[in-house]
Design an enzyme around this catalytic site. Structure first.
Site, PDB file in Angstrom:
ATOM      1  N   LYS A  33       0.797  -1.231   0.000  1.00 44.93           N
ATOM      2  CA  LYS A  33       0.000   0.000   0.000  1.00 44.93           C
ATOM      3  C   LYS A  33       0.829   1.282   0.000  1.00 44.93           C
ATOM      4  CE  LYS A  33      -3.822  -2.213   2.476  1.00 44.93           C
ATOM      5  NZ  LYS A  33      -4.643  -2.205   3.715  1.00 44.93           N
ATOM      6  N   THR A  43       8.058 -10.462  -1.371  1.00 39.74           N
ATOM      7  CA  THR A  43       6.643 -10.720  -1.112  1.00 39.74           C
ATOM      8  C   THR A  43       6.304 -12.118  -1.611  1.00 39.74           C
ATOM      9  OG1 THR A  43       5.694 -10.031  -3.239  1.00 39.74           O
ATOM     10  CG2 THR A  43       6.247  -8.282  -1.678  1.00 39.74           C
ATOM     11  N   VAL A  90      13.356 -22.022  -5.221  1.00 32.57           N
ATOM     12  CA  VAL A  90      13.281 -23.448  -4.890  1.00 32.57           C
ATOM     13  C   VAL A  90      14.392 -23.772  -3.895  1.00 32.57           C
ATOM     14  CG1 VAL A  90      13.386 -25.820  -5.754  1.00 32.57           C
ATOM     15  CG2 VAL A  90      12.399 -24.013  -7.185  1.00 32.57           C
ATOM     16  N   ASP A 124       2.103 -25.112  -3.398  1.00 31.48           N
ATOM     17  CA  ASP A 124       3.397 -24.428  -3.398  1.00 31.48           C
ATOM     18  C   ASP A 124       4.484 -25.310  -4.013  1.00 31.48           C
ATOM     19  OD1 ASP A 124       5.011 -22.083  -2.511  1.00 31.48           O
ATOM     20  OD2 ASP A 124       6.024 -23.600  -1.303  1.00 31.48           O
ATOM     21  N   LYS A 166       7.105 -25.052  -7.463  1.00 31.38           N
ATOM     22  CA  LYS A 166       8.551 -25.308  -7.462  1.00 31.38           C
ATOM     23  C   LYS A 166       8.961 -26.323  -8.516  1.00 31.38           C
ATOM     24  CE  LYS A 166       8.937 -24.147  -2.561  1.00 31.38           C
ATOM     25  NZ  LYS A 166       9.188 -24.634  -1.190  1.00 31.38           N
TER      26      LYS A 166
END
Length: 356
Positions: A37, A85, A140, A209, A213
């Site tokens: 933001k 992030t 990874v 997730d 990878k």
């Protein structure tokens, strides 16, 4: 060198502390920090140790893309945009940064596992002679050297034949802790209490997730694949994922999954085997086969002996055939991931860190 950091959270916050300690002697200064933001910029440099607090106190409203544009307007040489992030919303900033002749280093997997066309655009922008560079080793295996060896193998003419890997510290911890006399639901609950899982453990247990990878590794092996091509074999009933809340999930996990998970564990143990969630790539098919599944592995398998939350990646290629290349070690944790991003920052501008 000048750093623009997006994401001063767990990994980004640790990176700021590492930069505060080692950055000055290497000529590195943090000139900007942003969250989703707001952002703060200082051409002369921010105090890295307190940059997160400075952002909260003095940040101005704006997107990460605006952060990059204003960071570029500072006109500083050797600038690196760093993404710590986990947000897909940051992805457009990569091309923007590269177009402004900024290097890009990222711990965020979204671009490298996302839409193939955009990833190719980013790689093209970063592939120009004497132009900006793009580094993402921590996508990874956290700080483990997995991606660069794959890139080097392909560039030197080697061909990857097969990859088998444990690529989730969370899932590794769960199945290393799942032993006789302990319910699987109790193991998951303990892992959540220790902070090893996401707030909703299903985010880890779904394998999403890990699918990102193995997609990244397959692309580095030279194949144009999409995330949707990964075949995920669920090891928990669908009812676990359909539960309306985390609290309800644990109730369903105990009532509908504990017994079948224990039966599978006991059967494997009776044969001297262990349960491991393995991501794999087989290149003998067209297109190549990417898969994620819970497997029983024997004591002879390299993944059998991992402990805690360790990751392991076993790469078999034309050169590494009889004896595959094995990379093993901590595959999670803010400190090792931040250190991997720090190492990427050093490589994009060829900073010599050889001891005097």
């Amino acid at each position: 060198m000048n750093v623009l950091l997006a994401g001063p959270g767990l990994i980004g916050g640790e990176l700021l502390q590492q930069l505060a300690k080692a950055g000055p002697s290497l000529g590195i200064k943090v000139v900007g920090v942003a969250n989703s933001k707001s952002f703060v910029l200082n051409k002369d440099g921010l105090d890295a140790a307190s940059a997160k607090a400075t952002l909260q106190e003095k940040g101005v409203s704006g997107s990460v893309e605006e952060f990059v544009k204003q960071g570029a307007a500072l006109g500083l040489p050797k600038t690196v945009f760093v993404d710590c992030t986990a947000s897909e919303a940051v992805s457009p900033a990569y091309a923007l940064a590269l177009e402004h002749n900024m290097h890009v280093c990222t711990a965020n997997k979204k671009v490298n596992s996302g839409e193939l066309a955009y990833r190719k655009k980013v790689l093209e922008l970063a592939g120009k002679p004497a132009g900006p560079r793009f580094r993402y080793e921590t996508n990874v295996g956290a700080g483990l050297p997995i991606i660069k060896p794959l890139i080097d193998m392909r560039k030197t003419g080697d061909k990857v034949l097969k990859i088998e890997a444990i690529l989730s510290g969370t899932l590794a911890f769960l199945f290393n802790s799942f032993k006789e006399g302990v319910k699987f639901s109790e193991v998951v609950k303990q892992a959540k209490e220790l902070g090893y899982t996401e707030p909703d453990p299903r985010d880890d247990l779904s394998g999403a997730d890990v699918a990102r990878k193995i997609t990244i590794l397959t692309r580095e092996a030279g194949y144009d694949v999409e995330l949707a091509d990964v075949k995920i074999e669920p090891f928990l009933p669908e009812s676990c994922f359909a539960a309306p809340s985390v609290e309800e999930f644990f109730k369903v996990l105990e009532s509908e999954a504990d017994a079948q998970m224990e039966a599978r564990r006991a059967a494997a143990a009776s044969r001297g085997e262990a349960l491991r969630v393995i991501a794999s790539l087989e290149t003998d098919t067209t297109p190549p086969t990417m898969k994620l599944s819970l497997q029983e592995v024997s004591a002879q398998h390299a993944a059998y002996g991992i402990s805690g939350s360790d990751n392991i990646c076993i790469i078999k290629s034309e050169r590494y055939n009889e004896c595959p290349l094995v990379v093993k070690g901590p595959g999670a944790g803010a400190a090792v991931t931040a250190a991997g991003v720090f190492a990427d920052i050093l490589t994009v501008v060829d900073i010599d860190v050889t001891p005097a």
